[in-house]
Enzyme design. Structure first.
Site, PDB file in Angstrom:
ATOM      1  N   LYS A  56       0.816  -1.211   0.000  1.00 10.41           N
ATOM      2  CA  LYS A  56       0.000   0.000   0.000  1.00 10.41           C
ATOM      3  C   LYS A  56       0.855   1.269   0.000  1.00 10.41           C
ATOM      4  O   LYS A  56       0.518   2.252  -0.677  1.00 10.41           O
ATOM      5  CB  LYS A  56      -0.935   0.006   1.216  1.00 10.41           C
ATOM      6  CG  LYS A  56      -1.818   1.244   1.347  1.00 10.41           C
ATOM      7  CD  LYS A  56      -2.965   0.985   2.309  1.00 10.41           C
ATOM      8  CE  LYS A  56      -2.495   0.708   3.709  1.00 10.41           C
ATOM      9  NZ  LYS A  56      -1.945   1.927   4.390  1.00 10.41           N
ATOM     10  N   ARG A 130     -10.693   2.723   9.599  1.00 12.52           N
ATOM     11  CA  ARG A 130     -10.308   1.310   9.611  1.00 12.52           C
ATOM     12  C   ARG A 130     -11.506   0.393   9.827  1.00 12.52           C
ATOM     13  O   ARG A 130     -11.414  -0.810   9.572  1.00 12.52           O
ATOM     14  CB  ARG A 130      -9.285   1.049  10.722  1.00 12.52           C
ATOM     15  CG  ARG A 130      -7.925   1.697  10.498  1.00 12.52           C
ATOM     16  CD  ARG A 130      -7.010   1.409  11.676  1.00 12.52           C
ATOM     17  NE  ARG A 130      -5.697   2.045  11.525  1.00 12.52           N
ATOM     18  CZ  ARG A 130      -4.636   1.455  10.971  1.00 12.52           C
ATOM     19  NH1 ARG A 130      -4.764   0.229  10.518  1.00 12.52           N
ATOM     20  NH2 ARG A 130      -3.493   2.080  10.872  1.00 12.52           N
ATOM     21  N   ARG A 164      12.113 -12.633   5.675  1.00  6.70           N
ATOM     22  CA  ARG A 164      13.036 -11.638   6.231  1.00  6.70           C
ATOM     23  C   ARG A 164      13.769 -12.179   7.462  1.00  6.70           C
ATOM     24  O   ARG A 164      13.162 -12.734   8.373  1.00  6.70           O
ATOM     25  CB  ARG A 164      12.264 -10.362   6.605  1.00  6.70           C
ATOM     26  CG  ARG A 164      11.639  -9.662   5.430  1.00  6.70           C
ATOM     27  CD  ARG A 164      11.148  -8.275   5.741  1.00  6.70           C
ATOM     28  NE  ARG A 164      10.187  -8.198   6.815  1.00  6.70           N
ATOM     29  CZ  ARG A 164       9.117  -7.387   6.803  1.00  6.70           C
ATOM     30  NH1 ARG A 164       8.902  -6.605   5.762  1.00  6.70           N
ATOM     31  NH2 ARG A 164       8.299  -7.367   7.821  1.00  6.70           N
ATOM     32  N   ARG A 197      12.560 -12.096  13.504  1.00  6.01           N
ATOM     33  CA  ARG A 197      11.699 -11.437  14.486  1.00  6.01           C
ATOM     34  C   ARG A 197      10.422 -12.244  14.655  1.00  6.01           C
ATOM     35  O   ARG A 197       9.904 -12.839  13.700  1.00  6.01           O
ATOM     36  CB  ARG A 197      11.354 -10.021  14.035  1.00  6.01           C
ATOM     37  CG  ARG A 197      12.537  -9.084  13.951  1.00  6.01           C
ATOM     38  CD  ARG A 197      12.180  -7.750  13.296  1.00  6.01           C
ATOM     39  NE  ARG A 197      11.130  -7.056  14.025  1.00  6.01           N
ATOM     40  CZ  ARG A 197       9.915  -6.807  13.550  1.00  6.01           C
ATOM     41  NH1 ARG A 197       9.564  -7.233  12.339  1.00  6.01           N
ATOM     42  NH2 ARG A 197       9.029  -6.157  14.264  1.00  6.01           N
ATOM     43  N   ARG A 208      -1.877 -11.857  12.061  1.00  3.25           N
ATOM     44  CA  ARG A 208      -2.041 -10.414  11.857  1.00  3.25           C
ATOM     45  C   ARG A 208      -2.940 -10.139  10.662  1.00  3.25           C
ATOM     46  O   ARG A 208      -3.807  -9.253  10.711  1.00  3.25           O
ATOM     47  CB  ARG A 208      -0.660  -9.784  11.663  1.00  3.25           C
ATOM     48  CG  ARG A 208      -0.633  -8.273  11.739  1.00  3.25           C
ATOM     49  CD  ARG A 208       0.758  -7.760  12.066  1.00  3.25           C
ATOM     50  NE  ARG A 208       1.740  -8.042  11.049  1.00  3.25           N
ATOM     51  CZ  ARG A 208       2.793  -8.854  11.221  1.00  3.25           C
ATOM     52  NH1 ARG A 208       2.967  -9.484  12.365  1.00  3.25           N
ATOM     53  NH2 ARG A 208       3.666  -9.042  10.244  1.00  3.25           N
TER      54      ARG A 208
END
Length: 263
Positions: A56, A130, A164, A197, A208
């Site tokens: 985005k 949102r 990542r 992470r 998420r």
């Protein structure tokens, strides 16, 4: 006079003055024409939505560059208001310091203030509303005329983010899909182990994204019912998808659509 050079000098000055006046006139005419063209263009308050990690931010930058949108990122706006110590910012800071959420009404007041302070009617909202409840509240003061949703597949985002890895001591980041370490699991410079992470682990990314979908679905339904929702997934650009360029594929379809809405 001619022999002494007086006529030549003054004639040259006159020619330069005439050219300068004509140049200024052309510039003014172009500016007037530009204003007339802008007035003829349709103004749009546009909302852009998309899952975290779905590109985005990249697409928003392209929209701003190509269509001169005034970008309102509510996260950036809130931090700026708090940092500047505005009345709205100080009120928001009280809620933040007490561990509470900043009320929707306060965010809407900030958005309206930001809209009123800009010189363009082309607004790109990013990060708010949102929820459907927030959208209904905002709609009472500022109408969103176009809602763009970036429909990026969950599996693609999970793959991208979970690739990542980090070297904790230096902060160097690697991504196995486009910037892999020379030796798997090792930092290129020190040879020390890389870590992932917790937020980048596949299960965390999926959770998420599920939370995002649960929160956003009623919002999409709200704008769909108003007839202003348009969704883009890039599936109509298979050659770009084959190159793993989902954002480029989406924007190739999104750009002409937005352009048609602003004419």
């Amino acid at each position: 006079l001619y022999k002494t050079g007086w006529w030549s000098q003054h004639n040259s000055a006159a020619i330069i003055s005439v050219r300068l006046i004509m140049s200024l006139a052309r510039t003014r005419a172009a500016a007037v024409g530009s204003r007339i063209w802008c007035q003829a263009c349709r103004s749009k308050t546009t909302l852009i939505m998309g899952p975290p990690g779905g590109g985005k931010g990249t697409i928003s930058k392209k929209l701003i560059k190509d269509f001169n949108f005034h970008h309102i990122s509510t996260g950036d706006m809130l931090r700026a208001q708090v940092r500047q110590g505005t009345s709205l910012g100080l009120e928001a800071k009280k809620h933040m310091e007490s561990g509470g959420l900043v009320p929707d009404a306060l965010i809407i007041d900030m958005v309206i203030q930001e809209v009123q302070s800009t010189s363009t009617d082309r607004i790109l909202l990013d990060g708010f509303p949102r929820t459907a409840t927030q959208a209904e509240s905002l709609d009472k003061q500022k109408t969103v005329e176009l809602a763009l949703n970036l429909a990026v597949p969950t599996n693609e985002i999970v793959k991208r983010i979970s690739s990542r890895w980090l070297h904790p001591a230096s902060g160097r980041t690697y991504a196995y899909d486009y910037n892999p370490p020379k030796v798997e699991g090792k930092d290129d410079i020190t040879g020390e182990p890389l870590i992932q992470r917790d937020d980048d682990k596949p299960e965390a990314v999926r959770a998420r994204l599920q939370d995002y979908d649960n929160l956003t679905r009623p919002l999409l339904d709200f704008y769909k019912a108003k007839g202003i929702l348009r969704e883009f997934d890039g599936e109509d650009q298979p050659e770009l998808l084959a190159q793993d360029k989902r954002s480029d594929a989406i924007y190739k379809s999104l750009k002409p659509f937005v352009e048609s809405q602003l004419k």
